[in-house]
Motif scaffolding. Structure first.
Motif, short mmCIF file in Angstrom:
data_model
loop_
_atom_site.label_atom_id
_atom_site.label_comp_id
_atom_site.label_asym_id
_atom_site.label_seq_id
_atom_site.Cartn_x
_atom_site.Cartn_y
_atom_site.Cartn_z
N GLU A 10 0.81 -1.20 0.00
CA GLU A 10 0.00 0.00 0.00
C GLU A 10 0.85 1.26 0.00
O GLU A 10 0.33 2.36 -0.15
CB GLU A 10 -0.92 0.01 1.22
N ALA A 11 2.18 1.09 0.15
CA ALA A 11 3.06 2.26 0.18
C ALA A 11 3.44 2.76 -1.19
O ALA A 11 4.27 3.63 -1.33
CB ALA A 11 4.34 1.92 0.97
N VAL A 12 2.84 2.17 -2.24
CA VAL A 12 3.17 2.59 -3.61
C VAL A 12 2.90 4.08 -3.77
O VAL A 12 1.84 4.57 -3.40
CB VAL A 12 2.34 1.81 -4.64
N GLU A 13 3.85 4.79 -4.36
CA GLU A 13 3.67 6.22 -4.57
C GLU A 13 2.62 6.47 -5.64
O GLU A 13 2.57 5.79 -6.65
CB GLU A 13 5.01 6.83 -5.00
N TYR A 204 8.98 -4.84 -4.93
CA TYR A 204 8.88 -5.25 -3.52
C TYR A 204 9.91 -4.49 -2.68
O TYR A 204 9.59 -3.94 -1.61
CB TYR A 204 9.10 -6.75 -3.38
N LEU A 205 11.15 -4.44 -3.15
CA LEU A 205 12.21 -3.79 -2.39
C LEU A 205 11.99 -2.29 -2.29
O LEU A 205 12.22 -1.68 -1.24
CB LEU A 205 13.57 -4.09 -3.03
N VAL A 206 11.52 -1.67 -3.37
CA VAL A 206 11.23 -0.23 -3.36
C VAL A 206 10.08 0.07 -2.39
O VAL A 206 10.17 0.99 -1.57
CB VAL A 206 10.89 0.26 -4.77
N ASN A 207 9.00 -0.72 -2.47
CA ASN A 207 7.86 -0.49 -1.59
C ASN A 207 8.21 -0.71 -0.13
O ASN A 207 7.74 0.01 0.76
CB ASN A 207 6.71 -1.42 -2.00
N ARG A 208 9.03 -1.70 0.12
CA ARG A 208 9.46 -1.98 1.50
C ARG A 208 10.29 -0.82 2.04
O ARG A 208 10.15 -0.44 3.21
CB ARG A 208 10.25 -3.28 1.55
N MET A 210 10.07 2.36 1.08
CA MET A 210 9.17 3.49 1.33
C MET A 210 8.40 3.31 2.63
O MET A 210 8.23 4.25 3.41
CB MET A 210 8.21 3.66 0.16
N ALA A 211 7.91 2.08 2.87
CA ALA A 211 7.13 1.81 4.07
C ALA A 211 8.00 1.88 5.33
O ALA A 211 7.60 2.46 6.34
CB ALA A 211 6.48 0.44 3.96
N GLU A 216 8.86 8.98 0.14
CA GLU A 216 8.30 8.78 -1.18
C GLU A 216 9.35 8.14 -2.08
O GLU A 216 10.56 8.21 -1.80
CB GLU A 216 7.84 10.11 -1.78
N ARG A 217 8.90 7.59 -3.18
CA ARG A 217 9.80 6.90 -4.12
C ARG A 217 10.92 7.83 -4.60
O ARG A 217 12.07 7.41 -4.72
CB ARG A 217 8.99 6.39 -5.31
N LYS A 218 10.58 9.08 -4.87
CA LYS A 218 11.55 10.02 -5.41
C LYS A 218 12.66 10.35 -4.42
O LYS A 218 13.70 10.92 -4.80
CB LYS A 218 10.85 11.30 -5.85
N ASN A 219 12.46 10.02 -3.14
CA ASN A 219 13.46 10.34 -2.12
C ASN A 219 14.35 9.16 -1.75
O ASN A 219 15.22 9.28 -0.89
CB ASN A 219 12.76 10.85 -0.86
N ILE A 220 14.15 8.01 -2.41
CA ILE A 220 15.03 6.86 -2.15
C ILE A 220 16.41 7.18 -2.74
O ILE A 220 16.51 7.53 -3.92
CB ILE A 220 14.47 5.58 -2.79
N PRO A 221 17.47 7.06 -1.97
CA PRO A 221 18.82 7.37 -2.49
C PRO A 221 19.19 6.49 -3.69
O PRO A 221 18.77 5.33 -3.78
CB PRO A 221 19.73 7.07 -1.29
N GLY A 222 19.99 7.05 -4.57
CA GLY A 222 20.38 6.34 -5.78
C GLY A 222 21.09 5.03 -5.52
O GLY A 222 20.87 4.05 -6.23
N TRP A 223 21.92 5.00 -4.49
CA TRP A 223 22.68 3.77 -4.22
C TRP A 223 21.75 2.63 -3.85
O TRP A 223 22.00 1.47 -4.20
CB TRP A 223 23.75 4.00 -3.16
N ARG A 224 20.63 2.96 -3.14
CA ARG A 224 19.70 1.90 -2.77
C ARG A 224 18.92 1.43 -4.00
O ARG A 224 18.61 0.24 -4.13
CB ARG A 224 18.75 2.37 -1.66
#
Length: 311
Positions: A10-13, A204-208, A210-211, A216-224
């Motif tokens: 449910e954390a999908v942006e 799955y990894l992106v949503n996890r 964010m949660a 938000e998705r746009k704030n996930i660091p590039g290395w991750r």
């Protein structure tokens, strides 16, 4: 496939589905990912194809391919046949991501119309990835066939093809248009299942992330994002590699139908097993799995950066 941890899904942006240029942006971002994929992955791919298609005993392993190729053909030989995938893989990856992102929006709307969260289930992610892979196969099969014909030409043997156009001309002259699509069945199997696992793993990894980190998705660091892309690459090859071996064997078989070793996908699988057992379906696996992390890290990172720039 069981749906698990729905609170993470449910954390999908939210995506702005009202953007009239959304599909074009998805395709353009996918093209950026495809170009990055080719530039990073071509040396690994050339090594893999040589191992997959060479007669048993030609090479002792990936390092042996690298040493012999540099010694006899020079470092630039790793980029043989690059023009075709540079154009073609850009198109293929744009189709993959375009279809996948479109299906994500479709499933999200469907979920909301059914009174559920807009977030996708794992089953929906897998299904969207599988359909994107099947759509991509129509482009990937001929593009990879042309590339493989050029990659497997060695300096010690007479040159059979002068370039991509010459491959098309000679293959169609010998086998018709169907000859260009040789290996389509294992390509469909590889892409259909492999892309399902590929996108499911990444999302799955992106949503996890964010949660867990409440971002938000746009704030996930590039290395991750690179780490998650690398994991997605491992997922696709661990789940679908034998199909790729069969495809490569069929696409390096004689272009003359009367001289072919394999008349079908099943015959190729049967003869491969008879000749080398189960390990025959994993020839070239080491360079492929080494390639998986950097290639798919760069693919997803380029895609995400492009998407962020076009929002």
């Amino acid at each position: 496939m069981e749906d698990v941890e729905p609170q993470i899904i449910e954390a999908v942006e939210r995506t702005d589905s009202n953007d009239p240029l959304r599909v074009l942006k998805d395709v353009m971002a996918g093209t950026c990912g495809g170009i990055a994929q080719v530039l990073v992955g071509q040396p690994f791919d050339t090594t893999k194809v040589r191992l997959q298609s060479a007669p048993p005993g030609t090479y002792t392993g990936g390092l042996d391919v690298v040493q012999k190729l540099i010694k006899t053909e020079g470092p630039l030989a790793f980029y043989k046949g690059t023009l075709t995938p540079l154009v073609g893989v850009g198109a293929c990856v744009s189709v993959q991501f375009g279809v996948f992102e479109g299906l994500k929006r479709f499933f999200s709307k469907q979920n909301m119309s059914n009174g559920r969260s807009e977030g996708l289930t794992y089953t929906q992610y897998y299904f969207a990835g599988s359909l994107s892979g099947l759509a991509n196969s129509i482009l990937a099969c001929p593009i990879e066939h042309i590339r493989i014909r050029l990659q497997t030409q060695t300096a010690s043997a007479p040159k059979q093809f002068s370039g991509p156009i010459d491959v098309i001309r000679k293959v169609t002259h010998s086998s018709g248009i169907a000859g260009i699509f040789r290996g389509l069945t294992p390509t469909l199997l590889r892409e259909g299942h492999g892309m399902g696992v590929y996108f499911l793993t990444y999302e799955y990894l992106v949503n996890r992330d964010m949660a867990k980190n409440k971002i938000e998705r746009k704030n996930i660091p590039g290395w991750r994002l690179c780490v998650y892309g690398g994991c997605a690459g491992y997922g696709v090859w661990l789940s679908a590699y034998p199909f790729d071996v069969i495809k490569s064997k069929m696409q390096t078989d004689s272009i003359d139908p009367t001289k072919r070793q394999f008349s079908s996908t099943m015959e190729c699988a049967r003869k491969t097993f008879q000749a080398t057992g189960v390990k025959g379906f994993f020839r070239g696996f080491v360079p492929t799995i080494l390639r998986a992390a950097p290639v798919n890290a760069s693919t997803f990172y380029a895609f995400e950066l492009a998407m962020r720039a076009m929002r």
